[in-house]
Design an enzyme around this catalytic site. Structure first.
Site, PDB file in Angstrom:
ATOM      1  CG  ASN A   8      -1.797   1.196   1.327  1.00 51.37           C
ATOM      2  OD1 ASN A   8      -1.869   1.987   0.392  1.00 51.37           O
ATOM      3  ND2 ASN A   8      -2.470   1.356   2.458  1.00 51.37           N
ATOM      4  CE  LYS A  10      -0.416   3.489   4.667  1.00 54.11           C
ATOM      5  NZ  LYS A  10      -0.573   3.683   6.093  1.00 54.11           N
ATOM      6  CG  HIS A  87      -6.295   2.246   4.692  1.00 50.53           C
ATOM      7  ND1 HIS A  87      -5.937   3.237   5.577  1.00 50.53           N
ATOM      8  CD2 HIS A  87      -5.273   1.357   4.697  1.00 50.53           C
ATOM      9  CE1 HIS A  87      -4.737   2.954   6.068  1.00 50.53           C
ATOM     10  NE2 HIS A  87      -4.318   1.807   5.557  1.00 50.53           N
ATOM     11  CD  GLU A  89      -3.456   5.839   6.270  1.00 52.13           C
ATOM     12  OE1 GLU A  89      -3.359   5.807   5.034  1.00 52.13           O
ATOM     13  OE2 GLU A  89      -2.588   5.372   7.040  1.00 52.13           O
ATOM     14  CD  GLU A 154      -4.051  -2.103   7.256  1.00 52.59           C
ATOM     15  OE1 GLU A 154      -2.898  -2.317   6.924  1.00 52.59           O
ATOM     16  OE2 GLU A 154      -4.684  -1.080   6.930  1.00 52.59           O
ATOM     17  N   GLY A 160       1.597   2.702  10.946  1.00 50.78           N
ATOM     18  CA  GLY A 160       2.589   3.775  10.857  1.00 50.78           C
ATOM     19  C   GLY A 160       3.208   4.181  12.183  1.00 50.78           C
ATOM     20  CB  SER A 195       4.086  -1.031  12.427  1.00 51.67           C
ATOM     21  OG  SER A 195       3.681   0.307  12.562  1.00 51.67           O
ATOM     22  N   GLY A 216       2.465  -0.915   4.437  1.00 46.92           N
ATOM     23  CA  GLY A 216       2.480   0.506   4.069  1.00 46.92           C
ATOM     24  C   GLY A 216       3.903   1.017   3.950  1.00 46.92           C
ATOM     25  N   GLY A 217       4.381   1.668   5.007  1.00 42.54           N
ATOM     26  CA  GLY A 217       5.684   2.338   4.999  1.00 42.54           C
ATOM     27  C   GLY A 217       6.815   1.484   4.428  1.00 42.54           C
TER      28      GLY A 217
HETATM   29  P1  PGA Z   1       2.100   0.700   7.743  1.00 43.62           P
HETATM   30  O1  PGA Z   1       0.704   0.876   6.983  1.00 43.62           O
HETATM   31  O2  PGA Z   1       2.702  -0.583   7.286  1.00 43.62           O
HETATM   32  O3  PGA Z   1       2.892   1.911   7.363  1.00 43.62           O
HETATM   33  O4  PGA Z   1       1.779   0.685   9.221  1.00 43.62           O
HETATM   34  C1  PGA Z   1      -0.118  -0.228   6.738  1.00 43.62           C
HETATM   35  C2  PGA Z   1      -1.397   0.256   6.111  1.00 43.62           C
HETATM   36  O5  PGA Z   1      -1.890   1.330   6.480  1.00 43.62           O
HETATM   37  O6  PGA Z   1      -1.964  -0.411   5.227  1.00 43.62           O
END
Ligand code: PGA
Length: 231
Positions: A8, A10, A87, A89, A154, A160, A195, A216-217
């Protein structure tokens, strides 16, 4: 069966940067879905390196007077096979409700795009509370839906932040999600997200109830992705 890795990005990476990323990307024979911003979809689709192409959102409307929206039909025409929906967010920043998420999933289904439905509690809480929260998100989000779906657990507090649940906590909630999905007649894959990175993957990979990861990150860095995909 190996894990599914859903990346992802983002709101990161321009089309040129995604093009560069794809030049060096290797799935290392894993099942990989790369979910990029709309503007980067073509860059993945033209050189997928055996990865599948994913989007991060879709309109709940079919077509027409919805300025700024992107339809499931448009995604499908670009070769998109998966789409993240709900998601946290977007639930927060765009006030997406379970009802809107359910409509988005219905739109995706019309074009055989597999939804990756994100569920999870906002705050660190008890297993009982987490169960109630994810159950509502599953029941409302998947109302009248059939066929293929992927669900990503999640916990919002882990996204994050570098803070991850224990292996036992992940197993408890993902195990519960599997049980609920079975009861709803889905044979769905369940991913963990939040994370997941090169520091903690070895431990999280031992979770028995997890079929893969939403990343994500860590997905933005090719060298870190290589470590994760090597397993
Ligand atoms: P993250 O994000 O790995 O940066 O925590 C995961 C996500 O939001 O899908």
């Amino acid at each position: 069966m190996g894990f599914i890795y859903a990346l992802n990005f983002k709101m990161n990476k321009t089309p040129s940067q995604i093009n560069e990323y794809m030049k060096s990307f290797d799935t290392l024979k894993n099942e990989v879905i790369i979910c990029v911003p709309f503007t980067g979809i073509y860059e993945v689709a033209k050189n997928p390196k055996s990865a599948k192409v994913g989007a991060q959102n879709v309109s709940e409307f079919e077509k027409g007077a919805h300025t700024g929206e992107i339809s499931a039909e448009m995604l499908s025409d670009l070769g998109v096979e998966y789409c993240i929906v709900g998601h946290s967010e977007r639930r927060k920043d765009n006030h997406e409700t379970d009802e809107m998420i359910n409509l988005k999933i219905a739109r995706l289904k019309e074009y055989n795009i597999t939804p990756i439905l994100c569920v999870g509690e906002t705050e660190q809480t008890t297993f009982e509370n987490a169960k109630n929260i994810v159950k509502k998100q599953l029941v409302d989000g998947l109302k009248n839906v059939t066929g293929n779906v992927i669900v990503a657990y999640e916990p919002v507090w882990a996204i994050g932040t570098g803070v991850v649940p224990t292996k036992e906590q992940i197993e408890q909630v993902t195990g519960f999600i599997k049980q609920e999905l079975n009861a709803m007649n889905f044979n769905a894959k369940v991913l963990y997200g939040g994370s997941y990175n090169a520091k903690n993957y070895k431990e999280i990979n031992t979770c028995k109830t997890v079929d893969g990861f939403l990343i994500g990150g860590a997905s933005l860095k090719l060298d870190e992705m290589k470590i994760l995909l090597e397993g």
